[in-house]
Write a protein that holds these residues in place. Structure first.
Motif, PDB file in Angstrom:
ATOM      1  N   MET A 202      42.428 -59.172 -59.880  1.00 16.89           N
ATOM      2  CA  MET A 202      42.029 -57.791 -60.070  1.00 16.89           C
ATOM      3  C   MET A 202      40.770 -57.463 -59.272  1.00 16.89           C
ATOM      4  SD  MET A 202      42.770 -55.018 -61.426  1.00 16.89           S
ATOM      5  CE  MET A 202      42.201 -53.534 -62.137  1.00 16.89           C
ATOM      6  N   SER A 203      39.897 -58.448 -59.101  1.00 16.65           N
ATOM      7  CA  SER A 203      38.658 -58.179 -58.377  1.00 16.65           C
ATOM      8  C   SER A 203      38.936 -57.850 -56.910  1.00 16.65           C
ATOM      9  CB  SER A 203      37.700 -59.365 -58.490  1.00 16.65           C
ATOM     10  OG  SER A 203      38.248 -60.498 -57.861  1.00 16.65           O
ATOM     11  N   TRP A 204      39.997 -58.434 -56.329  1.00 18.64           N
ATOM     12  CA  TRP A 204      40.299 -58.125 -54.930  1.00 18.64           C
ATOM     13  C   TRP A 204      40.806 -56.699 -54.781  1.00 18.64           C
ATOM     14  CZ3 TRP A 204      45.302 -57.096 -53.424  1.00 18.64           C
ATOM     15  CH2 TRP A 204      46.308 -57.468 -54.314  1.00 18.64           C
ATOM     16  N   VAL A 205      41.426 -56.141 -55.829  1.00 13.74           N
ATOM     17  CA  VAL A 205      41.861 -54.742 -55.788  1.00 13.74           C
ATOM     18  C   VAL A 205      40.639 -53.828 -55.758  1.00 13.74           C
ATOM     19  CG1 VAL A 205      43.066 -52.923 -57.057  1.00 13.74           C
ATOM     20  CG2 VAL A 205      44.056 -55.209 -56.943  1.00 13.74           C
ATOM     21  N   LEU A 206      39.658 -54.145 -56.596  1.00  8.87           N
ATOM     22  CA  LEU A 206      38.430 -53.350 -56.598  1.00  8.87           C
ATOM     23  C   LEU A 206      37.686 -53.487 -55.275  1.00  8.87           C
ATOM     24  CD1 LEU A 206      37.160 -53.992 -60.230  1.00  8.87           C
ATOM     25  CD2 LEU A 206      38.236 -51.934 -59.311  1.00  8.87           C
ATOM     26  N   LEU A 207      37.686 -54.684 -54.709  1.00  7.37           N
ATOM     27  CA  LEU A 207      37.069 -54.892 -53.409  1.00  7.37           C
ATOM     28  C   LEU A 207      37.760 -54.039 -52.345  1.00  7.37           C
ATOM     29  CD1 LEU A 207      35.158 -56.405 -51.475  1.00  7.37           C
ATOM     30  CD2 LEU A 207      36.916 -58.159 -51.311  1.00  7.37           C
ATOM     31  N   ALA A 208      39.079 -54.049 -52.339  1.00  2.13           N
ATOM     32  CA  ALA A 208      39.838 -53.259 -51.367  1.00  2.13           C
ATOM     33  C   ALA A 208      39.557 -51.769 -51.542  1.00  2.13           C
ATOM     34  CB  ALA A 208      41.332 -53.545 -51.513  1.00  2.13           C
ATOM     35  N   LEU A 209      39.539 -51.308 -52.770  1.00  2.35           N
ATOM     36  CA  LEU A 209      39.253 -49.899 -53.034  1.00  2.35           C
ATOM     37  C   LEU A 209      37.848 -49.534 -52.555  1.00  2.35           C
ATOM     38  CD1 LEU A 209      40.113 -47.211 -54.241  1.00  2.35           C
ATOM     39  CD2 LEU A 209      39.289 -48.030 -56.449  1.00  2.35           C
ATOM     40  N   GLY A 210      36.895 -50.399 -52.818  1.00  2.00           N
ATOM     41  CA  GLY A 210      35.534 -50.157 -52.354  1.00  2.00           C
ATOM     42  C   GLY A 210      35.433 -50.112 -50.843  1.00  2.00           C
ATOM     43  N   LEU A 211      36.146 -51.008 -50.161  1.00  2.00           N
ATOM     44  CA  LEU A 211      36.142 -51.003 -48.699  1.00  2.00           C
ATOM     45  C   LEU A 211      36.760 -49.725 -48.136  1.00  2.00           C
ATOM     46  CD1 LEU A 211      37.096 -54.720 -47.990  1.00  2.00           C
ATOM     47  CD2 LEU A 211      34.917 -53.607 -47.484  1.00  2.00           C
ATOM     48  N   VAL A 212      37.838 -49.268 -48.738  1.00  2.00           N
ATOM     49  CA  VAL A 212      38.471 -48.027 -48.288  1.00  2.00           C
ATOM     50  C   VAL A 212      37.525 -46.850 -48.485  1.00  2.00           C
ATOM     51  CG1 VAL A 212      40.317 -46.374 -48.808  1.00  2.00           C
ATOM     52  CG2 VAL A 212      40.841 -48.794 -48.593  1.00  2.00           C
ATOM     53  N   LEU A 213      36.903 -46.774 -49.657  1.00  2.00           N
ATOM     54  CA  LEU A 213      35.976 -45.668 -49.918  1.00  2.00           C
ATOM     55  C   LEU A 213      34.781 -45.709 -48.980  1.00  2.00           C
ATOM     56  CD1 LEU A 213      36.061 -45.588 -53.819  1.00  2.00           C
ATOM     57  CD2 LEU A 213      37.033 -43.907 -52.241  1.00  2.00           C
ATOM     58  N   ALA A 214      34.266 -46.895 -48.704  1.00  2.00           N
ATOM     59  CA  ALA A 214      33.127 -47.024 -47.784  1.00  2.00           C
ATOM     60  C   ALA A 214      33.519 -46.591 -46.374  1.00  2.00           C
ATOM     61  CB  ALA A 214      32.612 -48.462 -47.783  1.00  2.00           C
ATOM     62  N   ALA A 215      34.685 -47.014 -45.902  1.00  2.00           N
ATOM     63  CA  ALA A 215      35.135 -46.640 -44.563  1.00  2.00           C
ATOM     64  C   ALA A 215      35.375 -45.138 -44.465  1.00  2.00           C
ATOM     65  CB  ALA A 215      36.398 -47.413 -44.195  1.00  2.00           C
ATOM     66  N   GLU A 216      36.016 -44.562 -45.465  1.00  2.00           N
ATOM     67  CA  GLU A 216      36.271 -43.119 -45.466  1.00  2.00           C
ATOM     68  C   GLU A 216      34.960 -42.342 -45.520  1.00  2.00           C
ATOM     69  OE1 GLU A 216      39.074 -41.359 -45.167  1.00  2.00           O
ATOM     70  OE2 GLU A 216      40.308 -43.151 -44.970  1.00  2.00           O
ATOM     71  N   GLY A 217      34.057 -42.782 -46.362  1.00  2.00           N
ATOM     72  CA  GLY A 217      32.766 -42.108 -46.470  1.00  2.00           C
ATOM     73  C   GLY A 217      31.977 -42.187 -45.175  1.00  2.00           C
ATOM     74  N   LEU A 218      32.014 -43.332 -44.528  1.00  2.00           N
ATOM     75  CA  LEU A 218      31.317 -43.499 -43.254  1.00  2.00           C
ATOM     76  C   LEU A 218      31.895 -42.568 -42.190  1.00  2.00           C
ATOM     77  CD1 LEU A 218      29.153 -45.140 -41.757  1.00  2.00           C
ATOM     78  CD2 LEU A 218      30.952 -46.765 -41.154  1.00  2.00           C
ATOM     79  N   ALA A 219      33.214 -42.498 -42.124  1.00  2.00           N
ATOM     80  CA  ALA A 219      33.858 -41.614 -41.148  1.00  2.00           C
ATOM     81  C   ALA A 219      33.490 -40.155 -41.412  1.00  2.00           C
ATOM     82  CB  ALA A 219      35.369 -41.800 -41.185  1.00  2.00           C
ATOM     83  N   LEU A 220      33.512 -39.739 -42.663  1.00  2.00           N
ATOM     84  CA  LEU A 220      33.171 -38.352 -42.996  1.00  2.00           C
ATOM     85  C   LEU A 220      31.699 -38.059 -42.726  1.00  2.00           C
ATOM     86  CD1 LEU A 220      35.193 -37.858 -46.278  1.00  2.00           C
ATOM     87  CD2 LEU A 220      35.511 -36.635 -44.131  1.00  2.00           C
ATOM     88  N   ALA A 221      30.825 -39.031 -42.955  1.00  2.00           N
ATOM     89  CA  ALA A 221      29.394 -38.825 -42.748  1.00  2.00           C
ATOM     90  C   ALA A 221      29.033 -38.792 -41.268  1.00  2.00           C
ATOM     91  CB  ALA A 221      28.602 -39.924 -43.466  1.00  2.00           C
ATOM     92  N   LEU A 222      29.661 -39.649 -40.472  1.00  2.00           N
ATOM     93  CA  LEU A 222      29.274 -39.768 -39.073  1.00  2.00           C
ATOM     94  C   LEU A 222      30.012 -38.817 -38.136  1.00  2.00           C
ATOM     95  CD1 LEU A 222      28.904 -43.631 -38.704  1.00  2.00           C
ATOM     96  CD2 LEU A 222      27.113 -41.919 -39.057  1.00  2.00           C
ATOM     97  N   ALA A 223      31.240 -38.463 -38.463  1.00  2.00           N
ATOM     98  CA  ALA A 223      32.033 -37.644 -37.536  1.00  2.00           C
ATOM     99  C   ALA A 223      32.910 -36.638 -38.279  1.00  2.00           C
ATOM    100  CB  ALA A 223      32.878 -38.551 -36.667  1.00  2.00           C
ATOM    101  N   PRO A 224      32.308 -35.696 -38.981  1.00  2.00           N
ATOM    102  CA  PRO A 224      33.134 -34.741 -39.735  1.00  2.00           C
ATOM    103  C   PRO A 224      34.021 -33.870 -38.843  1.00  2.00           C
ATOM    104  CG  PRO A 224      30.815 -34.119 -39.837  1.00  2.00           C
ATOM    105  CD  PRO A 224      30.883 -35.455 -39.179  1.00  2.00           C
ATOM    106  N   SER A 225      33.555 -33.538 -37.647  1.00  2.00           N
ATOM    107  CA  SER A 225      34.384 -32.703 -36.772  1.00  2.00           C
ATOM    108  C   SER A 225      35.603 -33.474 -36.261  1.00  2.00           C
ATOM    109  CB  SER A 225      33.565 -32.168 -35.594  1.00  2.00           C
ATOM    110  OG  SER A 225      33.062 -33.234 -34.825  1.00  2.00           O
ATOM    111  N   ARG A 226      35.449 -34.784 -36.052  1.00  2.00           N
ATOM    112  CA  ARG A 226      36.595 -35.599 -35.617  1.00  2.00           C
ATOM    113  C   ARG A 226      37.633 -35.697 -36.732  1.00  2.00           C
ATOM    114  NH1 ARG A 226      37.497 -36.667 -30.561  1.00  2.00           N
ATOM    115  NH2 ARG A 226      37.783 -38.888 -30.737  1.00  2.00           N
TER     116      ARG A 226
END
Length: 64
Positions: free
Chosen positions: A1-25
């Motif tokens: 179960m911990s790897w599911v939470l890890l995967a979810l956290g990685l997805v949220l971090a990547a999505e958040g980074l993309a939205l923060a750094l390149a919202p127009s893209r």
């Protein structure tokens, strides 16, 4: 179960980074997706799903 939470956290971090750094893209990518037909979006989603499963499988094999 911990790897599911890890995967979810990685997805949220990547999505958040993309939205923060390149919202127009992100807006350009969404316009591109809207321009595609439903069948092409479905195929794109299935390809992304397959690649994700392969990456997870490789990660699990390498961790063992």
């Amino acid at each position: 179960m911990s790897w599911v939470l890890l995967a979810l956290g990685l997805v949220l971090a990547a999505e958040g980074l993309a939205l923060a750094l390149a919202p127009s893209r992100i807006e350009e990518a969404l316009r591109l997706l809207v321009a595609l037909g439903p069948e092409r979006r479905r195929v794109l989603g299935l390809v992304a799903l397959a690649l994700g499963v392969v990456v997870i499988w490789i990660a699990r094999v390498l961790a063992a």
